[in-house]
Write a protein that holds these residues in place. Sequence first.
Motif, short mmCIF file in Angstrom:
data_model
loop_
_atom_site.label_atom_id
_atom_site.label_comp_id
_atom_site.label_asym_id
_atom_site.label_seq_id
_atom_site.Cartn_x
_atom_site.Cartn_y
_atom_site.Cartn_z
N LEU A 16 50.90 40.36 47.20
CA LEU A 16 50.27 39.16 46.64
C LEU A 16 49.18 39.49 45.63
O LEU A 16 49.14 38.93 44.52
N VAL A 17 48.30 40.42 45.98
CA VAL A 17 47.21 40.79 45.08
C VAL A 17 47.76 41.48 43.83
O VAL A 17 47.29 41.24 42.71
N GLY A 18 48.76 42.33 43.99
CA GLY A 18 49.37 42.99 42.84
C GLY A 18 50.01 42.00 41.88
O GLY A 18 49.88 42.12 40.66
N ALA A 19 50.70 41.00 42.42
CA ALA A 19 51.30 39.98 41.56
C ALA A 19 50.23 39.17 40.83
O ALA A 19 50.36 38.88 39.64
N PHE A 20 49.16 38.83 41.53
CA PHE A 20 48.06 38.08 40.91
C PHE A 20 47.40 38.89 39.81
O PHE A 20 47.12 38.37 38.72
N MET A 21 47.15 40.18 40.06
CA MET A 21 46.55 41.04 39.04
C MET A 21 47.48 41.20 37.85
O MET A 21 47.02 41.23 36.70
N SER A 22 48.76 41.28 38.10
CA SER A 22 49.73 41.40 37.02
C SER A 22 49.73 40.15 36.14
O SER A 22 49.83 40.23 34.92
N MET A 23 49.60 38.98 36.78
CA MET A 23 49.54 37.74 36.00
C MET A 23 48.30 37.69 35.12
O MET A 23 48.33 37.12 34.03
N LEU A 24 47.20 38.29 35.59
CA LEU A 24 45.96 38.29 34.80
C LEU A 24 45.91 39.45 33.81
O LEU A 24 44.98 39.53 33.01
N GLY A 25 46.88 40.33 33.85
CA GLY A 25 46.91 41.46 32.94
C GLY A 25 45.98 42.59 33.34
O GLY A 25 45.60 43.40 32.50
N LEU A 26 45.61 42.64 34.59
CA LEU A 26 44.74 43.71 35.08
C LEU A 26 45.57 44.86 35.62
O LEU A 26 46.61 44.66 36.23
N THR A 27 45.07 46.05 35.39
CA THR A 27 45.68 47.23 35.99
C THR A 27 44.61 47.92 36.83
O THR A 27 43.41 47.70 36.61
N PRO A 28 44.99 48.75 37.79
CA PRO A 28 43.98 49.44 38.59
C PRO A 28 43.03 50.29 37.74
O PRO A 28 41.83 50.32 37.99
N GLY A 29 43.56 50.95 36.71
CA GLY A 29 42.71 51.76 35.83
C GLY A 29 41.71 50.91 35.07
O GLY A 29 40.52 51.25 34.98
N ARG A 30 42.16 49.80 34.54
CA ARG A 30 41.28 48.91 33.80
C ARG A 30 40.21 48.33 34.73
O ARG A 30 39.04 48.21 34.35
N LEU A 31 40.61 47.97 35.93
CA LEU A 31 39.67 47.43 36.91
C LEU A 31 38.63 48.48 37.29
O LEU A 31 37.43 48.19 37.36
N PHE A 32 39.06 49.74 37.49
CA PHE A 32 38.14 50.82 37.82
C PHE A 32 37.12 51.02 36.71
O PHE A 32 35.91 51.13 36.96
N TRP A 33 37.57 51.08 35.45
CA TRP A 33 36.66 51.32 34.35
C TRP A 33 35.71 50.14 34.13
O TRP A 33 34.56 50.32 33.72
N HIS A 34 36.18 48.94 34.40
CA HIS A 34 35.29 47.78 34.30
C HIS A 34 34.18 47.86 35.34
O HIS A 34 33.01 47.62 35.03
N VAL A 35 34.52 48.22 36.58
CA VAL A 35 33.51 48.38 37.63
C VAL A 35 32.57 49.53 37.29
O VAL A 35 31.35 49.42 37.45
N TYR A 36 33.12 50.62 36.78
CA TYR A 36 32.30 51.77 36.40
C TYR A 36 31.31 51.40 35.30
O TYR A 36 30.12 51.73 35.38
N ASP A 37 31.80 50.73 34.24
CA ASP A 37 30.92 50.33 33.14
C ASP A 37 29.85 49.35 33.61
O ASP A 37 28.70 49.42 33.17
#
Length: 117
Positions: A55-76
């Motif tokens: 469910l979370v993977g499908a939701f993230m895919s709909m928003l165009g988020l990837t785990p790498g992008r999410l990690f770098w956003h949290v890091y920044d």
Amino acid sequence: MLVDHDRRRQGYQQGAPPNAPYGAETYRSRPSALRRFLGGSPAGVFLRLLFLSVLVGAFMSMLGLTPGRLFWHVYDSARALIDVGLASLHDFGGWILAGAIVVVPLWLIARLFAVSR
């Protein structure tokens, strides 16, 4: 005549059958440490986590988020927050130093005059 009112000696024990021997208790199986830690059976927890991951993977895919992008956003975001915190501490340290340049000599002079009395 002495009467024994202790029900355990009369063959009756709460939670046990009426003819159970002395010391017989109802056996309640305690869940293992693994089950208590996981909050259920390992297979059930695995299936719930798998379903939530889909469910979370499908939701993230709909928003165009990837785990790498999410990690770098949290890091920044964390890096920016640390930079702001350190900058404010730098300013605060400057305030302390500026105040100490005035306060400490005045305190020292006041102490010297107090000792001379």
